[in-house]
Design a protein around this motif. Structure first.
Motif, PDB file in Angstrom:
ATOM      1  N   ALA A 198       0.833  -1.207   0.000  1.00  0.00           N
ATOM      2  CA  ALA A 198       0.000   0.000   0.000  1.00  0.00           C
ATOM      3  C   ALA A 198       0.866   1.255   0.000  1.00  0.00           C
ATOM      4  O   ALA A 198       0.562   2.240  -0.686  1.00  0.00           O
ATOM      5  N   PHE A 199       1.966   1.228   0.748  1.00  0.00           N
ATOM      6  CA  PHE A 199       2.879   2.374   0.809  1.00  0.00           C
ATOM      7  C   PHE A 199       3.491   2.639  -0.565  1.00  0.00           C
ATOM      8  O   PHE A 199       3.551   3.786  -1.034  1.00  0.00           O
ATOM      9  N   ALA A 200       3.947   1.567  -1.233  1.00  0.00           N
ATOM     10  CA  ALA A 200       4.558   1.721  -2.552  1.00  0.00           C
ATOM     11  C   ALA A 200       3.529   2.188  -3.579  1.00  0.00           C
ATOM     12  O   ALA A 200       3.841   2.991  -4.465  1.00  0.00           O
ATOM     13  N   ALA A 201       2.300   1.691  -3.474  1.00  0.00           N
ATOM     14  CA  ALA A 201       1.256   2.117  -4.414  1.00  0.00           C
ATOM     15  C   ALA A 201       0.929   3.599  -4.238  1.00  0.00           C
ATOM     16  O   ALA A 201       0.636   4.296  -5.216  1.00  0.00           O
ATOM     17  N   ALA A 202       0.996   4.079  -2.993  1.00  0.00           N
ATOM     18  CA  ALA A 202       0.658   5.477  -2.736  1.00  0.00           C
ATOM     19  C   ALA A 202       1.786   6.431  -3.121  1.00  0.00           C
ATOM     20  O   ALA A 202       1.541   7.497  -3.679  1.00  0.00           O
ATOM     21  N   THR A 203       3.014   6.035  -2.825  1.00  0.00           N
ATOM     22  CA  THR A 203       4.148   6.939  -3.058  1.00  0.00           C
ATOM     23  C   THR A 203       4.843   6.692  -4.383  1.00  0.00           C
ATOM     24  O   THR A 203       5.605   7.533  -4.853  1.00  0.00           O
ATOM     25  N   ARG A 204       4.617   5.524  -4.988  1.00  0.00           N
ATOM     26  CA  ARG A 204       5.268   5.094  -6.229  1.00  0.00           C
ATOM     27  C   ARG A 204       6.797   4.961  -6.073  1.00  0.00           C
ATOM     28  O   ARG A 204       7.520   4.967  -7.063  1.00  0.00           O
ATOM     29  N   ILE A 205       7.274   4.823  -4.841  1.00  0.00           N
ATOM     30  CA  ILE A 205       8.703   4.589  -4.641  1.00  0.00           C
ATOM     31  C   ILE A 205       9.000   3.144  -5.024  1.00  0.00           C
ATOM     32  O   ILE A 205       8.332   2.216  -4.549  1.00  0.00           O
ATOM     33  N   PRO A 206       9.998   2.899  -5.905  1.00  0.00           N
ATOM     34  CA  PRO A 206      10.301   1.524  -6.308  1.00  0.00           C
ATOM     35  C   PRO A 206      10.858   0.716  -5.142  1.00  0.00           C
ATOM     36  O   PRO A 206      11.507   1.255  -4.239  1.00  0.00           O
ATOM     37  N   VAL A 207      10.595  -0.589  -5.185  1.00  0.00           N
ATOM     38  CA  VAL A 207      10.997  -1.484  -4.103  1.00  0.00           C
ATOM     39  C   VAL A 207      11.871  -2.594  -4.667  1.00  0.00           C
ATOM     40  O   VAL A 207      11.425  -3.407  -5.486  1.00  0.00           O
ATOM     41  N   ALA A 208      13.134  -2.623  -4.231  1.00  0.00           N
ATOM     42  CA  ALA A 208      14.040  -3.729  -4.524  1.00  0.00           C
ATOM     43  C   ALA A 208      14.094  -4.620  -3.290  1.00  0.00           C
ATOM     44  O   ALA A 208      13.729  -4.209  -2.189  1.00  0.00           O
ATOM     45  N   SER A 209      14.556  -5.845  -3.446  1.00  0.00           N
ATOM     46  CA  SER A 209      14.538  -6.778  -2.315  1.00  0.00           C
ATOM     47  C   SER A 209      15.854  -7.513  -2.175  1.00  0.00           C
ATOM     48  O   SER A 209      16.516  -7.856  -3.160  1.00  0.00           O
ATOM     49  N   THR A 210      16.228  -7.745  -0.930  1.00  0.00           N
ATOM     50  CA  THR A 210      17.352  -8.626  -0.633  1.00  0.00           C
ATOM     51  C   THR A 210      16.889 -10.071  -0.799  1.00  0.00           C
ATOM     52  O   THR A 210      15.706 -10.331  -1.052  1.00  0.00           O
ATOM     53  N   GLN A 211      17.809 -11.008  -0.610  1.00  0.00           N
ATOM     54  CA  GLN A 211      17.406 -12.419  -0.657  1.00  0.00           C
ATOM     55  C   GLN A 211      16.340 -12.694   0.401  1.00  0.00           C
ATOM     56  O   GLN A 211      15.334 -13.359   0.126  1.00  0.00           O
TER      57      GLN A 211
END
Length: 638
Positions: free
Chosen positions: A263-276
């Motif tokens: 929900a946070f990423a959908a609202a702010t459009r900040i891209p999300v990368a992930s560790t293992q």
């Protein structure tokens, strides 16, 4: 520190006469965690292999307890810890298992599993037997004598790999020791391996225990909120950033914060990368998900990392694979904002710390940013979504299969699984070349689907961990993906899977050696030395014919049903059959050599493995030149 709620008034009451071991098992059976109003049994079962150091104590106590404390029979002490860790991770760290062993090698075999649990912040209770506290005979069988310290035993090897360690040398000492053990296991900022070393004479000694020791205790698993000042600083940093990037770590999963992050990423459009550890924090098809980051990451995530002016770490430890050994975050003005439940990790990379539970803290940050309508610029959003589309085309190329009679590459094996699985499936892996391919290529469909242990990257974790996961998630397809090197490290719990009728699915990829380390060896000028499973040549090198080891036959001999697949078409059918199997099933496939089309994309960021500074062999000389070029880009973020 978590605080228990007890079901008694605290007034003195009657006693129960039990042995120390009986008291411990009775105590463990009444411990619970609670988070968000849901209660979970803290110690749900006990794994054990018995010897003279625990058979008459913990072993007898488990007989007395019966169904109140379920018992699981293991074949390897290390593997029992791995199974317990798999269970704890699948249970969201709210339930755990205990592991009991004898003294001597049974106890020291716990060390690797304990290190893995502690590195990954996953709870497991270790109950190794210990030498006599009263020393009626000295030394006893399997005792290590230390001339300068009579109170040291091999169990002290577990001190540095445990979050809490205690030796219970008197029955009454169990009371504070057991309570501290539960506090640590249930504390989301402290949890890991907890060791209670139990001298074999004390285990069998009787004591009049206060009945209130056995009262039901509920340990609240906190969701600490962020400090208002730190939150205000975080909001200012995010609003000032032009190119922010979120790095989602394992703390997102531990907190159960996946929906909140989405929900946070959908609202702010900040891209999300992930560790293992953080992969699967967002579904692969969430618009803001840009895949894995670091040495085994995607081109999309790593390109964003190189130009990010604010890196928002959520529940990550920032290992060298994530930071590309200090070379990835290249913007001269880059700053870090770290949301973490531990201050230790929140302050890494000279970050603005935001200490608190991941879900609670993301909610608070989202509310503050939402109040001012903050979101990234449309051009930045278009940039990373277009890059993600291009990367997905590379994944499709790696997964694509042509000739159904051809031998599949490792990437094609993953592609065939990608066609088959649903949100219910769980994939387990830990070491070799598979973690890199999975991090770059796998399309996670649910928060629990991607189970790659890469904090300790322990060969031999996958098969026993699959048992623990299957126990925690009955009815869900659980896949253990292993190479031949990993399989040979620790296949023994196949016997336990058969004994317990756990329908785990084992996929063995045979490539005749340590393929991952072979590639690394070649890149650093060590010429793949000692990495192939082959006969010696007349010159002494391991360069002859492949060893005639039949891992499929070995798995079958341990009780597994085995499906052999020699081609893409056979593998597709075998995987489908294994997925619906109601008994432990192995799919064995010999993989082919990857080419530029069917192989995975190469590493998108560097990893620091020091190369010989002086050498006579040309391969090492050239590798050192490349190493010197790469380390010039390394920096400390201060």
């Amino acid at each position: 520190m978590t605080t228990p709620r007890t079901a008694h008034s605290g007034t003195p009451g009657p006693t129960r006469r039990l042995t120390t071991a009986q008291a411990l098992i009775a105590f463990l059976a009444r411990q619970y965690t609670e988070r968000d109003g849901r209660r979970h049994r803290l110690i749900d079962a006990t794994w054990g292999i018995f010897g003279h150091g625990n058979v008459a104590g913990i072993g007898q106590a488990l007989v007395e307890a019966g169904p109140a404390m379920p018992y699981l029979q293991g074949r390897s002490e290390q593997a029992m810890v791995h199974a317990a860790v798999g269970y704890a991770r699948q249970s969201g760290r709210l339930s755990a298992h205990a592991v009991t062993t004898s003294i001597g090698p049974g106890a020291t075999n716990l060390v690797t599993g304990a290190a893995l649990a502690t590195v990954n912040h996953l709870p497991v209770l270790l109950l190794p037997g210990d030498t006599f506290a009263t020393r009626p005979a000295d030394p006893v069988l399997q005792q290590l004598e230390v001339p300068y310290a009579g109170d040291v035993s091999v169990n002290d090897c577990l001190r540095p790999v445990s979050r809490h360690f205690d030796r219970v040398t008197r029955p009454e000492a169990l009371i504070p020791a057991a309570l501290q053990a539960m506090r640590t296991l249930a504390d989301p900022a402290e949890t890991g391996a907890v060791t209670l070393a139990l001298p074999q004479d004390v285990q069998a000694e009787a004591y009049d225990w206060p009945a209130e020791f056995f009262a039901t205790r509920v340990w609240n698993v906190r969701r600490p909120a962020p400090d208002p000042y730190e939150l205000d600083q975080a909001v200012r940093a995010v609003r000032a950033a032009r190119r922010p990037l979120i790095v989602a770590g394992g703390g997102v999963h531990h907190s159960g914060a996946e929906e909140t992050l989405a929900a946070f990423a959908a609202a702010t459009r900040i891209p999300v990368a992930s560790t293992q550890a953080g992969k699967g924090s967002l579904r692969h098809d969430h618009p803001a998900d840009v895949g894995g980051i670091g040495h085994t990451g995607t081109a999309t995530a790593d390109a964003l990392a190189r130009e990010a002016d604010l890196v928002i770490g959520i529940g990550t430890r920032y290992t060298d694979f994530t930071t590309a050994s200090g070379t990835l975050f290249a913007d001269p003005a880059v700053r870090f904002l770290n949301l973490n439940i531990t201050g230790f990790d929140a302050h890494k990379l000279a970050a603005l710390p935001l200490v608190g539970d991941a879900r609670t803290t993301i909610e608070a940050l989202g509310e503050a940013l939402g109040a001012c309508g903050h979101r990234v610029a449309p051009a930045y959003e278009s940039e990373y979504t277009d890059a993600k589309d291009r990367w997905e085309q590379r994944v499709d190329a790696a997964f694509a299969t042509g000739d159904p009679d051809a031998r599949p590459t490792q990437a094609q094996v993953l592609g065939l699984l990608d066609e088959l699985v649903t949100e219910d499936d769980i994939l387990i892996n830990a070491a070799g070349s598979l973690p890199g391919d999975l991090h770059k290529l796998w399309r996670a469909r649910s928060p629990q689907q991607y189970h790659v242990e890469y904090g300790y990257s322990c060969m031999g974790y996958e098969i026993p961990a699959a048992l623990g996961v299957q126990l925690a998630a009955p009815g869900r397809p659980v896949w253990a993906l292993v190479g031949d090197g990993t399989y040979l490290m620790n296949p023994t719990e196949i016997v336990t899977a058969v004994q317990e009728s756990l329908p785990v699915k084992l996929v063995i990829l045979q490539n005749h050696g340590y393929a991952s380390i072979g590639g690394l060896s070649e890149s650093v000028g060590a010429e793949r030395f000692g990495t192939a499973y082959r006969h010696r040549t007349d010159e002494g090198a391991f360069a002859g014919a492949p060893l005639p080891v039949d891992l499929a036959a070995n798995a079958a001999s341990l009780g597994m049903r085995v499906l052999r697949a020699g081609s893409v078409g056979e593998l597709r059918r075998a995987l489908a059959e294994a997925r619906t199997a109601d008994r432990p099933t192995c799919v064995y496939v010999e993989t082919g050599t990857a080419d530029t089309v069917s192989g995975p994309p190469p590493a998108q960021a560097w990893w620091d493995v020091p190369v010989a500074e002086t050498a006579t062999r040309p391969s090492a000389v050239e590798a050192r030149k490349e190493y010197d070029r790469q380390i010039a880009a390394r920096r400390r973020h201060l």
